[in-house]
Each structure stands twice: as C-alpha cells, then as structure tokens.
Design a protein around this motif. Structure first.
Motif, PDB file in Angstrom:
ATOM      1  N   VAL A 104       0.868  -1.172   0.000  1.00 15.26           N
ATOM      2  CA  VAL A 104       0.000   0.000   0.000  1.00 15.26           C
ATOM      3  C   VAL A 104       0.908   1.226   0.000  1.00 15.26           C
ATOM      4  O   VAL A 104       1.792   1.358   0.856  1.00 15.26           O
ATOM      5  N   PHE A 105       0.701   2.102  -0.981  1.00 17.28           N
ATOM      6  CA  PHE A 105       1.483   3.314  -1.150  1.00 17.28           C
ATOM      7  C   PHE A 105       0.617   4.495  -0.715  1.00 17.28           C
ATOM      8  O   PHE A 105      -0.456   4.706  -1.279  1.00 17.28           O
ATOM      9  N   ILE A 106       1.075   5.255   0.274  1.00 12.76           N
ATOM     10  CA  ILE A 106       0.318   6.412   0.758  1.00 12.76           C
ATOM     11  C   ILE A 106       1.169   7.654   0.530  1.00 12.76           C
ATOM     12  O   ILE A 106       2.220   7.821   1.146  1.00 12.76           O
ATOM     13  N   THR A 107       0.717   8.499  -0.401  1.00 15.80           N
ATOM     14  CA  THR A 107       1.449   9.714  -0.733  1.00 15.80           C
ATOM     15  C   THR A 107       0.694  10.935  -0.207  1.00 15.80           C
ATOM     16  O   THR A 107      -0.538  10.932  -0.158  1.00 15.80           O
ATOM     17  N   THR A 108       1.450  11.947   0.173  1.00 16.72           N
ATOM     18  CA  THR A 108       0.855  13.212   0.590  1.00 16.72           C
ATOM     19  C   THR A 108       1.584  14.347  -0.110  1.00 16.72           C
ATOM     20  O   THR A 108       2.763  14.233  -0.444  1.00 16.72           O
ATOM     21  N   THR A 157      -5.980  12.067 -15.034  1.00 21.05           N
ATOM     22  CA  THR A 157      -5.159  12.746 -14.040  1.00 21.05           C
ATOM     23  C   THR A 157      -5.983  12.948 -12.779  1.00 21.05           C
ATOM     24  O   THR A 157      -7.216  12.994 -12.831  1.00 21.05           O
ATOM     25  N   ALA A 158      -5.279  13.053 -11.660  1.00 24.06           N
ATOM     26  CA  ALA A 158      -5.965  13.264 -10.388  1.00 24.06           C
ATOM     27  C   ALA A 158      -5.035  14.009  -9.451  1.00 24.06           C
ATOM     28  O   ALA A 158      -3.806  14.003  -9.639  1.00 24.06           O
ATOM     29  N   GLN A 159      -5.642  14.628  -8.444  1.00 17.98           N
ATOM     30  CA  GLN A 159      -4.850  15.268  -7.403  1.00 17.98           C
ATOM     31  C   GLN A 159      -5.643  15.282  -6.111  1.00 17.98           C
ATOM     32  O   GLN A 159      -6.878  15.270  -6.121  1.00 17.98           O
ATOM     33  N   ALA A 160      -4.907  15.279  -5.001  1.00 18.48           N
ATOM     34  CA  ALA A 160      -5.523  15.323  -3.675  1.00 18.48           C
ATOM     35  C   ALA A 160      -4.430  15.576  -2.651  1.00 18.48           C
ATOM     36  O   ALA A 160      -3.235  15.452  -2.951  1.00 18.48           O
ATOM     37  N   ASN A 161      -4.835  15.895  -1.438  1.00 18.63           N
ATOM     38  CA  ASN A 161      -3.861  16.056  -0.366  1.00 18.63           C
ATOM     39  C   ASN A 161      -3.205  14.718  -0.027  1.00 18.63           C
ATOM     40  O   ASN A 161      -2.044  14.687   0.366  1.00 18.63           O
ATOM     41  N   GLU A 162      -3.973  13.622  -0.170  1.00 18.65           N
ATOM     42  CA  GLU A 162      -3.440  12.279   0.051  1.00 18.65           C
ATOM     43  C   GLU A 162      -3.941  11.352  -1.049  1.00 18.65           C
ATOM     44  O   GLU A 162      -5.123  11.364  -1.378  1.00 18.65           O
ATOM     45  N   ILE A 163      -3.016  10.578  -1.615  1.00 17.45           N
ATOM     46  CA  ILE A 163      -3.384   9.552  -2.593  1.00 17.45           C
ATOM     47  C   ILE A 163      -2.872   8.227  -2.062  1.00 17.45           C
ATOM     48  O   ILE A 163      -1.681   8.062  -1.806  1.00 17.45           O
ATOM     49  N   ARG A 164      -3.810   7.298  -1.896  1.00 14.72           N
ATOM     50  CA  ARG A 164      -3.479   5.962  -1.392  1.00 14.72           C
ATOM     51  C   ARG A 164      -3.670   4.991  -2.547  1.00 14.72           C
ATOM     52  O   ARG A 164      -4.751   4.923  -3.122  1.00 14.72           O
ATOM     53  N   PHE A 165      -2.621   4.221  -2.881  1.00 19.35           N
ATOM     54  CA  PHE A 165      -2.691   3.235  -3.957  1.00 19.35           C
ATOM     55  C   PHE A 165      -2.513   1.853  -3.359  1.00 19.35           C
ATOM     56  O   PHE A 165      -1.473   1.525  -2.806  1.00 19.35           O
ATOM     57  N   ASP A 166      -3.570   1.030  -3.447  1.00 19.12           N
ATOM     58  CA  ASP A 166      -3.534  -0.348  -2.977  1.00 19.12           C
ATOM     59  C   ASP A 166      -3.177  -1.218  -4.172  1.00 19.12           C
ATOM     60  O   ASP A 166      -3.978  -1.375  -5.095  1.00 19.12           O
ATOM     61  N   ARG A 167      -1.974  -1.737  -4.175  1.00 18.55           N
ATOM     62  CA  ARG A 167      -1.478  -2.471  -5.343  1.00 18.55           C
ATOM     63  C   ARG A 167      -2.303  -3.724  -5.647  1.00 18.55           C
ATOM     64  O   ARG A 167      -2.563  -4.021  -6.808  1.00 18.55           O
ATOM     65  N   ALA A 168      -2.732  -4.448  -4.637  1.00 20.65           N
ATOM     66  CA  ALA A 168      -3.473  -5.692  -4.855  1.00 20.65           C
ATOM     67  C   ALA A 168      -4.836  -5.439  -5.498  1.00 20.65           C
ATOM     68  O   ALA A 168      -5.226  -6.127  -6.439  1.00 20.65           O
ATOM     69  N   THR A 171      -7.364   5.819  -3.613  1.00 18.65           N
ATOM     70  CA  THR A 171      -8.253   6.565  -2.738  1.00 18.65           C
ATOM     71  C   THR A 171      -7.646   7.945  -2.584  1.00 18.65           C
ATOM     72  O   THR A 171      -6.537   8.088  -2.071  1.00 18.65           O
ATOM     73  N   LEU A 172      -8.365   8.945  -3.060  1.00 16.03           N
ATOM     74  CA  LEU A 172      -7.908  10.331  -3.007  1.00 16.03           C
ATOM     75  C   LEU A 172      -8.680  11.034  -1.902  1.00 16.03           C
ATOM     76  O   LEU A 172      -9.907  10.984  -1.879  1.00 16.03           O
ATOM     77  N   SER A 173      -7.964  11.694  -0.989  1.00 15.37           N
ATOM     78  CA  SER A 173      -8.609  12.349   0.150  1.00 15.37           C
ATOM     79  C   SER A 173      -8.136  13.786   0.278  1.00 15.37           C
ATOM     80  O   SER A 173      -6.943  14.056   0.132  1.00 15.37           O
ATOM     81  N   GLY A 174      -9.078  14.664   0.566  1.00 10.42           N
ATOM     82  CA  GLY A 174      -8.758  16.068   0.774  1.00 10.42           C
ATOM     83  C   GLY A 174      -8.606  16.825  -0.527  1.00 10.42           C
ATOM     84  O   GLY A 174      -7.630  16.650  -1.227  1.00 10.42           O
ATOM     85  N   ASN A 175      -9.598  17.621  -0.869  1.00 15.08           N
ATOM     86  CA  ASN A 175      -9.585  18.398  -2.113  1.00 15.08           C
ATOM     87  C   ASN A 175      -9.297  17.510  -3.331  1.00 15.08           C
ATOM     88  O   ASN A 175      -8.462  17.836  -4.167  1.00 15.08           O
ATOM     89  N   ALA A 176      -9.990  16.410  -3.408  1.00  9.44           N
ATOM     90  CA  ALA A 176      -9.749  15.414  -4.456  1.00  9.44           C
ATOM     91  C   ALA A 176     -10.401  15.802  -5.775  1.00  9.44           C
ATOM     92  O   ALA A 176     -11.520  16.314  -5.797  1.00  9.44           O
ATOM     93  N   GLU A 177      -9.674  15.553  -6.864  1.00  7.03           N
ATOM     94  CA  GLU A 177     -10.179  15.800  -8.218  1.00  7.03           C
ATOM     95  C   GLU A 177      -9.674  14.701  -9.138  1.00  7.03           C
ATOM     96  O   GLU A 177      -8.524  14.290  -9.031  1.00  7.03           O
TER      97      GLU A 177
END
Length: 163
Positions: free
Chosen positions: A76-80, A97-108, A113-119
């Motif tokens: 699980v990759f959690i970027t901020t 394309t997407a953007q957010a304060n946090e992007i979580r990528f579940d590889r499996a 999952t984009l959280s906070g001002n997600a687009e």
C-alpha cells in the motif's frame, strides 16, 4: 455531519477500457531525495520530490509511505502533497489525471483513494469531492462530499471538428 455520496460508473469513464495491459504487470519504481526503511516492519518512508512509476502511471508527492507488511504484490502506497498528483495513460491513449492532499494506492486491488480536495479529470470531464475512490481496473469511481460541500461533476461537450 451529513455525507453526500455519488457513484459514477458509466458516463464519466464509459469511453475508456481497462488500463494499458503492461502497466500493472511492470515493476514499481520509487525515486525521492530521502529514504528511510525499516526492514523489520516492512515499512519504507520517502520524502522530497517523490515519484512513483509503474508503466505509464506516475504519482508525484512530497512524502510517501510504503507498507509492505502484507507481502509482495500487496503493498500500500500512501502519498501526501500540496497536492499529490496521479496520471496514467489508459487503453486507447486516453490520459486520466488526479490530485488530492493524500493519494493511497492499494497495489493488490488497484484502487486509488484520493482524500482532501480530491479531483479526477478524464477526457475534459472533472469530478471533485472530499474523498474519491477510483478502481483503475474496473474504471469505476465513487465520490463523497463533506459537510456543506457536495460532489461536483463537470461534463464537457465533445468537440467534433467538421472537415
């Protein structure tokens, strides 16, 4: 707190098939200015100018935490970031394309999952919300608003050039 919910499966992504076949089969590379890893806990942290690549998929962020405790292929990759960004070219050469304060990528599960001002933007159309879940493989998107802010979807008309 009332949460507004919207599930968009068809109209926004209907013209796009699955992600380019080679992407999810390619290795994931991470580049950053700083790295700290715990081999015991299977957790790695990256900071400053972070880039996560897998085929045409690119996530850019200020920070990244990778949790590999569930095993190979289940990371699980959690970027901020301000914001963190995602881009990928899907089958048919259609970029998303997407953007957010946090992007979580579940590889499996291949779910973002984009959280906070997600687009999320694709083919000129846009979905904006507090939390957006995007299944890359199934091309399904669900978005949630937050108190006093609803989900916004903007569809742009198709440009048909006449010869």
């Amino acid at each position: 707190m009332k949460i507004n919910s919207l599930v968009i499966v068809l109209a926004f992504f209907s013209a796009v098939s699955l992600a380019a076949e080679p992407d999810h089969k390619q290795p994931i590379s991470v580049d950053a200015d700083k790295t700290l890893a715990s081999l015991i806990d299977s957790i790695a942290s990256y900071a400053d100018n972070v880039e996560v690549r897998q085929g045409s998929m690119l996530i850019k962020a200020d920070k990244l935490e990778v949790d590999a405790s569930a095993g190979k292929g289940k990371e699980v990759f959690i970027t901020t970031g301000s914001p963190a960004t995602y881009s990928q070219t899907l089958q048919g050469d259609r970029p998303v394309t997407a953007q957010a304060n946090e992007i979580r990528f579940d590889r499996a599960s291949r779910i973002l999952t984009l959280s906070g001002n997600a687009e999320v933007m694709q083919s000129g159309s846009l979905v904006r919300g507090a939390v957006i879940r995007y299944n890359i493989e199934l091309q399904q998107l669900s978005a949630e608003g937050e108190q006093n802010r609803r989900v916004t979807t903007i569809f742009t008309p198709e440009n048909k050039d006449t010869p």
